[in-house]
Design a protein around this motif. Sequence first.
Motif, PDB file in Angstrom:
ATOM      1  N   VAL A  82       0.827  -1.212   0.000  1.00  0.00           N
ATOM      2  CA  VAL A  82       0.000   0.000   0.000  1.00  0.00           C
ATOM      3  C   VAL A  82       0.864   1.267   0.000  1.00  0.00           C
ATOM      4  CG1 VAL A  82      -1.704   1.325   1.310  1.00  0.00           C
ATOM      5  CG2 VAL A  82      -1.892  -1.159   1.190  1.00  0.00           C
ATOM      6  N   GLU A 182       9.211  -4.888   4.174  1.00  0.00           N
ATOM      7  CA  GLU A 182       8.518  -3.599   4.109  1.00  0.00           C
ATOM      8  C   GLU A 182       7.185  -3.681   4.839  1.00  0.00           C
ATOM      9  OE1 GLU A 182       7.729  -2.947  -0.069  1.00  0.00           O
ATOM     10  OE2 GLU A 182       6.656  -4.836  -0.241  1.00  0.00           O
ATOM     11  N   PHE A 188       8.910  -4.737  11.530  1.00  0.00           N
ATOM     12  CA  PHE A 188       9.041  -4.505  12.963  1.00  0.00           C
ATOM     13  C   PHE A 188       9.992  -5.539  13.599  1.00  0.00           C
ATOM     14  CE2 PHE A 188       5.204  -1.673  14.255  1.00  0.00           C
ATOM     15  CZ  PHE A 188       5.478  -0.819  13.199  1.00  0.00           C
ATOM     16  N   VAL A 200       4.925   3.144  14.213  1.00  0.00           N
ATOM     17  CA  VAL A 200       3.495   2.804  14.264  1.00  0.00           C
ATOM     18  C   VAL A 200       2.714   3.966  13.656  1.00  0.00           C
ATOM     19  CG1 VAL A 200       1.541   2.423  15.825  1.00  0.00           C
ATOM     20  CG2 VAL A 200       3.754   1.337  16.307  1.00  0.00           C
ATOM     21  N   TYR A 201       1.902   3.668  12.654  1.00  0.00           N
ATOM     22  CA  TYR A 201       1.139   4.730  11.987  1.00  0.00           C
ATOM     23  C   TYR A 201      -0.013   5.198  12.886  1.00  0.00           C
ATOM     24  CZ  TYR A 201       3.350   3.221   7.564  1.00  0.00           C
ATOM     25  OH  TYR A 201       4.233   2.887   6.564  1.00  0.00           O
ATOM     26  N   GLN A 206      -5.641   0.521  14.344  1.00  0.00           N
ATOM     27  CA  GLN A 206      -6.187  -0.111  13.141  1.00  0.00           C
ATOM     28  C   GLN A 206      -6.202  -1.632  13.347  1.00  0.00           C
ATOM     29  OE1 GLN A 206      -3.289   1.595  13.251  1.00  0.00           O
ATOM     30  NE2 GLN A 206      -3.662   3.553  12.296  1.00  0.00           N
TER      31      GLN A 206
HETATM   32  P1  TYD Z   1       0.925  -3.660   5.973  1.00  0.00           P
HETATM   33  O1  TYD Z   1       1.817  -4.755   6.431  1.00  0.00           O
HETATM   34  O2  TYD Z   1       1.506  -2.599   5.079  1.00  0.00           O
HETATM   35  O3  TYD Z   1      -0.339  -4.333   5.316  1.00  0.00           O
HETATM   36  P2  TYD Z   1      -1.738  -3.659   4.800  1.00  0.00           P
HETATM   37  O4  TYD Z   1      -1.585  -2.192   4.744  1.00  0.00           O
HETATM   38  O5  TYD Z   1      -1.815  -4.268   3.464  1.00  0.00           O
HETATM   39  O6  TYD Z   1      -2.772  -4.098   5.768  1.00  0.00           O
HETATM   40  O7  TYD Z   1       0.330  -2.903   7.223  1.00  0.00           O
HETATM   41  C1  TYD Z   1      -0.417  -3.579   8.209  1.00  0.00           C
HETATM   42  C2  TYD Z   1      -0.884  -2.545   9.193  1.00  0.00           C
HETATM   43  O8  TYD Z   1       0.260  -1.998   9.854  1.00  0.00           O
HETATM   44  C3  TYD Z   1      -1.582  -1.363   8.536  1.00  0.00           C
HETATM   45  O9  TYD Z   1      -2.655  -0.935   9.376  1.00  0.00           O
HETATM   46  C4  TYD Z   1      -0.506  -0.303   8.460  1.00  0.00           C
HETATM   47  C5  TYD Z   1       0.330  -0.587   9.689  1.00  0.00           C
HETATM   48  N1  TYD Z   1       1.761  -0.229   9.557  1.00  0.00           N
HETATM   49  C6  TYD Z   1       2.361   0.609  10.506  1.00  0.00           C
HETATM   50  O10 TYD Z   1       1.711   1.058  11.483  1.00  0.00           O
HETATM   51  N2  TYD Z   1       3.686   0.940  10.339  1.00  0.00           N
HETATM   52  C7  TYD Z   1       4.417   0.485   9.287  1.00  0.00           C
HETATM   53  O11 TYD Z   1       5.603   0.855   9.181  1.00  0.00           O
HETATM   54  C8  TYD Z   1       3.798  -0.396   8.337  1.00  0.00           C
HETATM   55  C9  TYD Z   1       4.566  -0.939   7.163  1.00  0.00           C
HETATM   56  C10 TYD Z   1       2.457  -0.731   8.515  1.00  0.00           C
END
Ligand code: TYD
Length: 330
Positions: A82, A182, A188, A200-201, A206
Amino acid sequence: MTGGLGFIGSAFVRHVLRERADVSVTVLDLVTYAGNPANVAEVEHDPRYRFVKGDIADAARVDEAVGDGADAIVNFAAETHVDRSILDPEAFIRTDVMGTHVLLEAVRRHGIARFLQVSTDEVYGDVEHGASTEADAIRPRSPYAASKAGGDLQVLAYHATFGTPVLITRGSNTYGPYQYPEKLIPLFVTNLLDGEQVPVYGDGRQVRDWLHVDDHARGIAHVLEHGTPGEVYNLGGGNSRTNLEITRELLRLTGRSYETSVRHVVDRPGHDRRYALDAEKARALGWSPRVGFAQGLADTVQWYRERESWWRPIKSGDFREYYRRQYALR
Ligand code: TYD
Protein backbone atom coordinates in the motif's frame (compact mmCIF):
# COMPACT_ATOMS: atom_id res chain seq x y z
CA MET A 1 1.98 -20.02 -11.85
CA THR A 2 3.18 -16.44 -11.65
CA GLY A 3 4.96 -14.56 -8.88
CA GLY A 4 6.50 -17.75 -7.50
CA LEU A 5 9.52 -15.94 -6.08
CA GLY A 6 7.39 -13.73 -3.86
CA PHE A 7 6.24 -14.32 -0.31
CA ILE A 8 2.93 -16.17 -0.76
CA GLY A 9 3.82 -17.54 -4.21
CA SER A 10 6.98 -19.23 -2.96
CA ALA A 11 5.09 -20.75 -0.03
CA PHE A 12 2.65 -22.18 -2.60
CA VAL A 13 5.49 -23.64 -4.73
CA ARG A 14 7.04 -25.30 -1.69
CA HIS A 15 3.63 -26.56 -0.53
CA VAL A 16 2.57 -28.03 -3.86
CA LEU A 17 5.89 -29.75 -4.64
CA ARG A 18 5.96 -31.20 -1.12
CA GLU A 19 2.36 -32.41 -1.07
CA ARG A 20 1.76 -33.46 -4.66
CA ALA A 21 4.17 -35.91 -6.32
CA ASP A 22 2.05 -35.78 -9.52
CA VAL A 23 2.30 -32.02 -10.03
CA SER A 24 4.98 -29.98 -11.75
CA VAL A 25 5.20 -26.21 -11.56
CA THR A 26 6.43 -23.51 -13.93
CA VAL A 27 7.07 -20.18 -12.27
CA LEU A 28 6.87 -16.99 -14.33
CA ASP A 29 8.37 -14.18 -12.27
CA LEU A 30 9.86 -10.80 -13.13
CA VAL A 31 12.17 -10.88 -10.09
CA THR A 32 11.23 -7.38 -9.00
CA TYR A 33 12.52 -6.01 -5.69
CA ALA A 34 10.24 -8.39 -3.78
CA GLY A 35 10.97 -11.53 -5.81
CA ASN A 36 13.87 -13.49 -4.41
CA PRO A 37 15.37 -16.73 -5.80
CA ALA A 38 16.39 -17.63 -2.23
CA ASN A 39 12.68 -18.12 -1.46
CA VAL A 40 12.59 -21.25 -3.63
CA ALA A 41 16.15 -22.47 -3.00
CA GLU A 42 14.87 -25.70 -1.48
CA VAL A 43 13.01 -26.71 -4.66
CA GLU A 44 15.07 -25.18 -7.47
CA HIS A 45 16.79 -28.49 -8.30
CA ASP A 46 13.54 -30.46 -8.22
CA PRO A 47 12.95 -31.79 -11.77
CA ARG A 48 9.28 -30.81 -11.43
CA TYR A 49 10.26 -27.14 -11.04
CA ARG A 50 10.83 -24.86 -14.02
CA PHE A 51 11.55 -21.13 -13.99
CA VAL A 52 10.88 -18.49 -16.65
CA LYS A 53 11.91 -14.93 -16.00
CA GLY A 54 9.41 -12.43 -17.31
CA ASP A 55 6.57 -10.00 -16.89
CA ILE A 56 2.96 -11.19 -16.73
CA ALA A 57 2.06 -8.13 -18.83
CA ASP A 58 4.25 -9.54 -21.66
CA ALA A 59 2.09 -11.96 -23.70
CA ALA A 60 5.09 -13.61 -25.43
CA ARG A 61 6.65 -14.43 -22.06
CA VAL A 62 3.36 -15.80 -20.80
CA ASP A 63 3.14 -18.05 -23.88
CA GLU A 64 6.68 -19.25 -23.27
CA ALA A 65 5.81 -20.12 -19.67
CA VAL A 66 2.64 -21.98 -20.72
CA GLY A 67 4.78 -23.94 -23.23
CA ASP A 68 3.02 -27.10 -24.36
CA GLY A 69 0.14 -26.42 -22.03
CA ALA A 70 -0.88 -26.17 -18.41
CA ASP A 71 -3.76 -27.51 -16.36
CA ALA A 72 -4.05 -24.28 -14.44
CA ILE A 73 -2.62 -20.81 -14.03
CA VAL A 74 -2.44 -19.34 -10.55
CA ASN A 75 -1.64 -15.63 -10.47
CA PHE A 76 0.44 -14.55 -7.48
CA ALA A 77 2.32 -11.86 -9.41
CA ALA A 78 1.45 -8.42 -8.10
CA GLU A 79 2.67 -5.18 -6.71
CA THR A 80 1.36 -5.49 -3.15
CA HIS A 81 2.50 -2.76 -0.82
CA VAL A 82 0.00 0.00 0.00
CA ASP A 83 2.68 2.53 0.96
CA ARG A 84 4.54 2.01 -2.33
CA SER A 85 1.27 2.42 -4.23
CA ILE A 86 0.90 5.84 -2.63
CA LEU A 87 4.39 6.86 -3.79
CA ASP A 88 4.11 5.29 -7.26
CA PRO A 89 0.74 3.89 -8.43
CA GLU A 90 1.71 3.21 -12.05
CA ALA A 91 3.55 -0.07 -11.51
CA PHE A 92 0.42 -1.34 -9.75
CA ILE A 93 -1.81 -0.63 -12.72
CA ARG A 94 0.65 -2.28 -15.06
CA THR A 95 1.05 -5.52 -13.14
CA ASP A 96 -2.20 -5.91 -11.21
CA VAL A 97 -4.55 -4.67 -13.95
CA MET A 98 -2.75 -5.09 -17.30
CA GLY A 99 -0.92 -8.22 -16.20
CA THR A 100 -4.17 -9.87 -15.13
CA HIS A 101 -5.69 -8.97 -18.49
CA VAL A 102 -2.77 -10.55 -20.39
CA LEU A 103 -3.07 -13.73 -18.32
CA LEU A 104 -6.82 -13.96 -18.91
CA GLU A 105 -6.22 -13.69 -22.64
CA ALA A 106 -3.62 -16.48 -22.41
CA VAL A 107 -6.12 -18.66 -20.54
CA ARG A 108 -8.56 -18.21 -23.42
CA ARG A 109 -5.94 -18.67 -26.15
CA HIS A 110 -4.52 -21.87 -24.68
CA GLY A 111 -7.84 -23.25 -23.43
CA ILE A 112 -6.51 -23.59 -19.88
CA ALA A 113 -8.97 -25.37 -17.60
CA ARG A 114 -8.56 -23.19 -14.50
CA PHE A 115 -7.37 -19.70 -13.65
CA LEU A 116 -7.03 -18.68 -10.02
CA GLN A 117 -6.53 -15.03 -9.16
CA VAL A 118 -4.87 -14.44 -5.78
CA SER A 119 -6.53 -11.33 -4.42
CA THR A 120 -6.88 -9.57 -1.09
CA ASP A 121 -9.37 -8.49 1.57
CA GLU A 122 -8.27 -4.92 0.86
CA VAL A 123 -10.60 -4.75 -2.15
CA TYR A 124 -13.57 -4.58 0.26
CA GLY A 125 -12.22 -1.37 1.76
CA ASP A 126 -12.67 -0.23 5.32
CA VAL A 127 -15.18 -2.34 7.32
CA GLU A 128 -16.30 -0.64 10.50
CA HIS A 129 -18.39 -3.52 11.85
CA GLY A 130 -18.91 -7.18 11.05
CA ALA A 131 -17.00 -9.08 8.38
CA SER A 132 -16.90 -8.90 4.57
CA THR A 133 -18.55 -11.71 2.67
CA GLU A 134 -17.87 -12.52 -0.98
CA ALA A 135 -21.25 -11.01 -1.88
CA ASP A 136 -20.32 -7.59 -0.47
CA ALA A 137 -19.57 -4.67 -2.75
CA ILE A 138 -15.91 -3.86 -3.27
CA ARG A 139 -14.86 -0.37 -2.24
CA PRO A 140 -11.08 -0.14 -2.60
CA ARG A 141 -9.52 2.98 -1.08
CA SER A 142 -5.80 2.83 -1.91
CA PRO A 143 -4.15 2.70 -5.33
CA TYR A 144 -2.99 -0.81 -4.46
CA ALA A 145 -6.47 -2.02 -3.48
CA ALA A 146 -7.99 -0.35 -6.55
CA SER A 147 -5.49 -2.10 -8.84
CA LYS A 148 -6.30 -5.48 -7.29
CA ALA A 149 -10.02 -4.74 -7.54
CA GLY A 150 -9.51 -3.88 -11.23
CA GLY A 151 -7.93 -7.30 -11.69
CA ASP A 152 -10.76 -9.05 -9.85
CA LEU A 153 -13.44 -7.30 -11.90
CA GLN A 154 -11.81 -8.35 -15.16
CA VAL A 155 -11.54 -11.94 -13.91
CA LEU A 156 -15.26 -12.03 -13.07
CA ALA A 157 -16.16 -10.30 -16.34
CA TYR A 158 -14.25 -12.93 -18.33
CA HIS A 159 -16.27 -15.61 -16.60
CA ALA A 160 -19.55 -13.86 -17.39
CA THR A 161 -18.61 -12.95 -20.96
CA PHE A 162 -16.46 -15.80 -22.23
CA GLY A 163 -17.16 -18.53 -19.69
CA THR A 164 -13.49 -18.47 -18.66
CA PRO A 165 -13.06 -20.96 -15.77
CA VAL A 166 -11.87 -18.56 -13.09
CA LEU A 167 -11.60 -18.56 -9.32
CA ILE A 168 -10.65 -15.75 -6.94
CA THR A 169 -9.26 -16.05 -3.43
CA ARG A 170 -9.19 -13.01 -1.16
CA GLY A 171 -6.73 -13.53 1.65
CA SER A 172 -6.40 -11.50 4.79
CA ASN A 173 -3.11 -9.98 6.02
CA THR A 174 -0.53 -12.72 5.72
CA TYR A 175 2.56 -13.30 7.86
CA GLY A 176 5.32 -15.88 8.18
CA PRO A 177 8.81 -16.71 6.85
CA TYR A 178 10.21 -15.06 3.68
CA GLN A 179 8.01 -11.94 3.87
CA TYR A 180 9.77 -8.89 2.44
CA PRO A 181 10.60 -6.55 5.32
CA GLU A 182 8.52 -3.60 4.11
CA LYS A 183 5.36 -5.10 5.63
CA LEU A 184 4.36 -4.54 9.25
CA ILE A 185 5.47 -7.79 10.88
CA PRO A 186 8.84 -8.44 9.17
CA LEU A 187 9.73 -4.71 9.25
CA PHE A 188 9.04 -4.51 12.96
CA VAL A 189 10.73 -7.84 13.79
CA THR A 190 13.93 -7.00 11.91
CA ASN A 191 14.04 -3.44 13.28
CA LEU A 192 13.56 -4.75 16.82
CA LEU A 193 16.21 -7.45 16.40
CA ASP A 194 18.57 -4.66 15.35
CA GLY A 195 17.61 -2.50 18.33
CA GLU A 196 15.97 0.08 16.09
CA GLN A 197 12.66 1.84 16.58
CA VAL A 198 9.44 0.77 14.88
CA PRO A 199 7.13 3.29 13.17
CA VAL A 200 3.50 2.80 14.26
CA TYR A 201 1.14 4.73 11.99
CA GLY A 202 -1.18 7.09 13.86
CA ASP A 203 -2.75 5.70 17.03
CA GLY A 204 -2.00 2.07 16.07
CA ARG A 205 -5.61 1.03 16.72
CA GLN A 206 -6.19 -0.11 13.14
CA VAL A 207 -7.34 -3.73 12.94
CA ARG A 208 -6.12 -6.46 10.60
CA ASP A 209 -7.00 -10.18 10.47
CA TRP A 210 -3.80 -12.27 10.35
CA LEU A 211 -3.35 -15.49 8.37
CA HIS A 212 -0.22 -17.66 8.39
CA VAL A 213 1.36 -17.98 4.94
CA ASP A 214 1.26 -21.81 5.08
CA ASP A 215 -2.49 -21.71 5.74
CA HIS A 216 -2.87 -19.19 2.92
CA ALA A 217 -0.92 -21.37 0.45
CA ARG A 218 -2.94 -24.43 1.48
CA GLY A 219 -6.17 -22.46 1.07
CA ILE A 220 -5.27 -21.43 -2.47
CA ALA A 221 -4.40 -25.03 -3.39
CA HIS A 222 -7.70 -26.17 -1.88
CA VAL A 223 -9.78 -23.62 -3.78
CA LEU A 224 -7.90 -24.41 -7.00
CA GLU A 225 -8.86 -28.04 -6.67
CA HIS A 226 -12.34 -27.82 -5.16
CA GLY A 227 -13.73 -24.37 -5.94
CA THR A 228 -16.60 -23.66 -8.31
CA PRO A 229 -15.63 -21.62 -11.40
CA GLY A 230 -16.85 -18.04 -11.29
CA GLU A 231 -16.76 -17.94 -7.48
CA VAL A 232 -14.81 -15.86 -4.97
CA TYR A 233 -13.51 -17.39 -1.71
CA ASN A 234 -12.37 -15.37 1.29
CA LEU A 235 -9.40 -16.85 3.15
CA GLY A 236 -9.44 -15.18 6.56
CA GLY A 237 -7.15 -16.11 9.42
CA GLY A 238 -9.67 -15.35 12.17
CA ASN A 239 -6.99 -13.50 14.14
CA SER A 240 -8.13 -9.89 14.41
CA ARG A 241 -5.61 -7.70 16.22
CA THR A 242 -4.85 -4.00 16.45
CA ASN A 243 -1.43 -2.96 15.21
CA LEU A 244 -0.58 -2.00 18.78
CA GLU A 245 -1.43 -5.50 19.98
CA ILE A 246 0.87 -6.94 17.31
CA THR A 247 3.59 -4.44 18.24
CA ARG A 248 3.39 -5.30 21.95
CA GLU A 249 3.63 -9.02 21.19
CA LEU A 250 6.67 -8.43 18.97
CA LEU A 251 8.29 -6.30 21.69
CA ARG A 252 7.77 -9.16 24.13
CA LEU A 253 9.17 -11.77 21.73
CA THR A 254 12.28 -9.68 21.03
CA GLY A 255 12.75 -8.45 24.60
CA ARG A 256 12.35 -4.75 23.75
CA SER A 257 10.36 -2.06 25.57
CA TYR A 258 7.58 0.16 24.29
CA GLU A 259 9.24 3.29 25.69
CA THR A 260 12.53 2.88 23.87
CA SER A 261 11.40 1.08 20.71
CA VAL A 262 8.06 2.50 19.58
CA ARG A 263 7.64 5.71 17.62
CA HIS A 264 4.15 6.85 16.66
CA VAL A 265 4.46 8.52 13.25
CA VAL A 266 2.17 10.38 10.86
CA ASP A 267 -0.59 8.09 9.65
CA ARG A 268 -0.82 6.58 6.15
CA PRO A 269 -3.11 8.76 3.98
CA GLY A 270 -6.55 7.18 3.56
CA HIS A 271 -5.55 4.44 6.02
CA ASP A 272 -8.28 1.79 6.29
CA ARG A 273 -9.11 1.35 9.97
CA ARG A 274 -10.29 -2.21 9.85
CA TYR A 275 -10.44 -5.26 7.61
CA ALA A 276 -12.34 -8.40 8.60
CA LEU A 277 -13.22 -11.41 6.47
CA ASP A 278 -16.06 -13.87 6.74
CA ALA A 279 -14.41 -17.13 5.61
CA GLU A 280 -17.44 -19.41 5.97
CA LYS A 281 -17.59 -20.16 2.25
CA ALA A 282 -14.02 -21.49 2.15
CA ARG A 283 -14.66 -23.41 5.38
CA ALA A 284 -17.72 -25.02 3.80
CA LEU A 285 -15.44 -26.09 0.95
CA GLY A 286 -13.24 -27.87 3.51
CA TRP A 287 -10.44 -25.40 4.27
CA SER A 288 -9.65 -23.82 7.61
CA PRO A 289 -6.49 -22.28 9.08
CA ARG A 290 -4.37 -24.60 11.25
CA VAL A 291 -1.59 -22.40 12.59
CA GLY A 292 -2.42 -20.81 15.96
CA PHE A 293 -1.55 -17.13 15.97
CA ALA A 294 0.59 -17.02 19.12
CA GLN A 295 2.68 -19.96 17.93
CA GLY A 296 2.80 -18.72 14.34
CA LEU A 297 4.04 -15.31 15.41
CA ALA A 298 6.64 -16.74 17.81
CA ASP A 299 7.90 -19.09 15.09
CA THR A 300 8.07 -16.21 12.62
CA VAL A 301 10.19 -14.12 14.99
CA GLN A 302 12.43 -17.15 15.52
CA TRP A 303 12.75 -17.61 11.75
CA TYR A 304 13.93 -14.02 11.27
CA ARG A 305 16.30 -14.43 14.21
CA GLU A 306 17.89 -17.47 12.55
CA ARG A 307 17.76 -16.21 8.96
CA GLU A 308 19.64 -12.93 9.12
CA SER A 309 21.43 -14.19 6.01
CA TRP A 310 18.10 -13.88 4.20
CA TRP A 311 16.98 -10.41 5.31
CA ARG A 312 20.17 -8.50 6.00
CA PRO A 313 21.19 -8.21 2.32
CA ILE A 314 17.66 -6.99 1.53
CA LYS A 315 17.66 -4.34 4.23
CA SER A 316 21.12 -3.07 3.32
CA GLY A 317 20.40 -2.72 -0.42
CA ASP A 318 17.85 -0.57 -2.29
CA PHE A 319 15.58 -0.98 0.70
CA ARG A 320 17.48 1.75 2.56
CA GLU A 321 16.49 4.33 -0.03
CA TYR A 322 12.88 3.16 0.11
CA TYR A 323 12.90 3.36 3.90
CA ARG A 324 14.29 6.88 3.83
CA ARG A 325 11.70 7.99 1.26
CA GLN A 326 8.85 6.34 3.10
CA TYR A 327 9.69 7.24 6.68
CA ALA A 328 12.07 10.22 6.82
CA LEU A 329 9.30 12.81 6.65
CA ARG A 330 6.93 11.03 8.97
P1 TYD B 1 0.93 -3.66 5.97
O1 TYD B 1 1.82 -4.75 6.43
O2 TYD B 1 1.51 -2.60 5.08
O3 TYD B 1 -0.34 -4.33 5.32
P2 TYD B 1 -1.74 -3.66 4.80
O4 TYD B 1 -1.59 -2.19 4.74
O5 TYD B 1 -1.81 -4.27 3.46
O6 TYD B 1 -2.77 -4.10 5.77
O7 TYD B 1 0.33 -2.90 7.22
C1 TYD B 1 -0.42 -3.58 8.21
C2 TYD B 1 -0.88 -2.55 9.19
O8 TYD B 1 0.26 -2.00 9.85
C3 TYD B 1 -1.58 -1.36 8.54
O9 TYD B 1 -2.65 -0.94 9.38
C4 TYD B 1 -0.51 -0.30 8.46
C5 TYD B 1 0.33 -0.59 9.69
N1 TYD B 1 1.76 -0.23 9.56
C6 TYD B 1 2.36 0.61 10.51
O10 TYD B 1 1.71 1.06 11.48
N2 TYD B 1 3.69 0.94 10.34
C7 TYD B 1 4.42 0.48 9.29
O11 TYD B 1 5.60 0.86 9.18
C8 TYD B 1 3.80 -0.40 8.34
C9 TYD B 1 4.57 -0.94 7.16
C10 TYD B 1 2.46 -0.73 8.51
